[in-house]
Design an enzyme around this catalytic site. Sequence first.
Site, PDB file in Angstrom:
ATOM      1  N   ARG A 101      70.936  72.554  63.957  1.00  0.00           N
ATOM      2  CA  ARG A 101      70.814  71.212  63.368  1.00  0.00           C
ATOM      3  C   ARG A 101      70.481  71.307  61.874  1.00  0.00           C
ATOM      4  O   ARG A 101      70.934  70.494  61.066  1.00  0.00           O
ATOM      5  CB  ARG A 101      69.759  70.388  64.123  1.00  0.00           C
ATOM      6  CG  ARG A 101      69.838  68.909  63.783  1.00  0.00           C
ATOM      7  CD  ARG A 101      68.948  68.071  64.666  1.00  0.00           C
ATOM      8  NE  ARG A 101      67.534  68.399  64.501  1.00  0.00           N
ATOM      9  CZ  ARG A 101      66.562  67.829  65.193  1.00  0.00           C
ATOM     10  NH1 ARG A 101      66.845  66.913  66.103  1.00  0.00           N
ATOM     11  NH2 ARG A 101      65.298  68.174  64.994  1.00  0.00           N
ATOM     12  N   LYS A 204      68.708  65.386  59.581  1.00  0.00           N
ATOM     13  CA  LYS A 204      67.277  65.185  59.313  1.00  0.00           C
ATOM     14  C   LYS A 204      67.123  65.228  57.795  1.00  0.00           C
ATOM     15  O   LYS A 204      66.681  66.218  57.202  1.00  0.00           O
ATOM     16  CB  LYS A 204      66.431  66.247  60.018  1.00  0.00           C
ATOM     17  CG  LYS A 204      65.924  65.736  61.376  1.00  0.00           C
ATOM     18  CD  LYS A 204      64.922  66.612  62.035  1.00  0.00           C
ATOM     19  CE  LYS A 204      63.505  66.152  61.846  1.00  0.00           C
ATOM     20  NZ  LYS A 204      63.150  64.894  62.497  1.00  0.00           N
TER      21      LYS A 204
HETATM   22  C1  COI Z   1      59.632  65.578  64.789  1.00  0.00           C
HETATM   23  O1  COI Z   1      59.563  65.001  65.878  1.00  0.00           O
HETATM   24  O2  COI Z   1      59.473  66.805  64.719  1.00  0.00           O
HETATM   25  C2  COI Z   1      59.934  64.866  63.549  1.00  0.00           C
HETATM   26  O3  COI Z   1      60.381  65.488  62.634  1.00  0.00           O
HETATM   27  C3  COI Z   1      59.645  63.414  63.435  1.00  0.00           C
HETATM   28  C4  COI Z   1      58.598  63.141  62.403  1.00  0.00           C
HETATM   29  C5  COI Z   1      58.441  61.669  62.234  1.00  0.00           C
HETATM   30  C6  COI Z   1      57.275  63.763  62.748  1.00  0.00           C
END
Ligand code: COI
Length: 360
Positions: A101, A204
Site C-alpha cells: 500500500r 494514505k
Molecule cells: C491507522 O489506523 O493506522 C491510521 O493510520 C489512521 C490514523 C487516523 C491513526
Amino acid sequence: MTAPIPNWDNLGFGHHATDAYYLAEGDANLAQGDACLAQGNGAVAGATWGPGEAVAGDRPLSLAPAAAVLSYACGIFEGLKAERTSDGRLLLFRPHDHAERFRRSAERLQLLPFPHERFLDAVRTVVRANERFVPPAGRGTFYLRPLEHGIAPMLGLGTGSRYRVVVYGSPVGDYHAPQALEHGLRLKVLPFSRVAPGGTGAAKAMGNYPGGLVHKQQAQQQGCADVLYTLVPSGGGPPLLQETSGSNVFCWLRSGALVTPATDDTVLAGITRASVLTLAAEWGIPVAEQALTLDEVITEGAECFCTGTAWTVRSVAELALADGRVHRCGPPTLAPKLRAALRAIQSGAEADRWGWTLSV
Ligand code: COI
C-alpha cells in the site's frame, strides 16, 4: 538522551519518544541513472535510494523551507503494528500488505516508490532498535509509522526529484478513550465525503486527514466519538456510507450479509478491513464489498462496526443523523468475535493460517 519507558497501564494512542528511527533518502534522477545502466552507460546501479540507517530517536529532521512536502503536502504515510507474544516473539501484522500500500500511495502521489524489501527491512530495524518499547504481551502494541515525502525545494507545483523515507514507532494502547468505548461509539453522520471523488482517498496521503479535523472536533463537542462520512452521488440518489476519520465501516445486515463500502478513490483499502472480510467469509458469512446506503443501515442493519489498524475492530452504538435523529444500532455480536479472532492472530495466541504475521 535515553527515552523513558512509558507506563504500560496508561498508554492510550499518544506518541512516546523511543531510542531510534529509520531514515533513508532517494533521488528519482538517479532512478533514471539505473535505467541508463541497463543500457550500459555506466551510471551507478542501486543508487536510487541511499542505504538507510537507524538514527538516534531525538535527532531532528532537517528540511529546506521550500521542500515540496511543506507547501504541497507531497507526502504519504502508513500505520502498522508489532506485538510481543506471550512466549516473547515480536510479530509484525501484515507488513507485506503495508509495504504494497505504501508503494501504491507513492505512485498515486508521484513519489519515488520505496522497494518492498527495503520497507520490510526498515520496519524490522525500528522494532529491533526499540525492542524495550514494545509493550509486554497483552499490555499494548508497538505502532510503526512509515512516512515518505518530497524534500526537494519546489516553488512551482510538483513533488521534485528527492524523497525521504522515515519510519518511527511508539508504544500504543487503545485509540479511543475508555468512555467512548464503554457503550460503543457514537458517530456523527456527515452529508459529504472525506475526500473528493477523483481524489487521493485510496492512498494514505497526508492531505486526506487535516481537512477532517474540524469535523471530528465538532462531532466530539456534540458528544460523538467520531464522524461517518457519506457520499451523495453526483447524479443524485441516497447517501452512500464511506468511512470515518480514520477507519473503514461495516454493516451486518439482518439478511445475514456483511457489507462494507467498496474501495475506490474515496475509500481506503484498509488492511484490518481485508482481514475482517477474510475471517467472516471463512466463518460462512456472506461478505460483500459494495455500495451501502445510509437507509439500508438504518432499516436493515443488525450491527455496525469500524475497522482500522489504530482502531482495531470497534462497535458502533449510535449514528447521530444530520436531521437531529439518533439511530441506535443493534447490539454487538459479530464485531466482538471478529475483534477477538483478529487480536488472537496478531498477538500470536492463535495459529496464523493466513501468513499475516512476520516474526521480527
Ligand atoms: C491507522 O489506523 O493506522 C491510521 O493510520 C489512521 C490514523 C487516523 C491513526
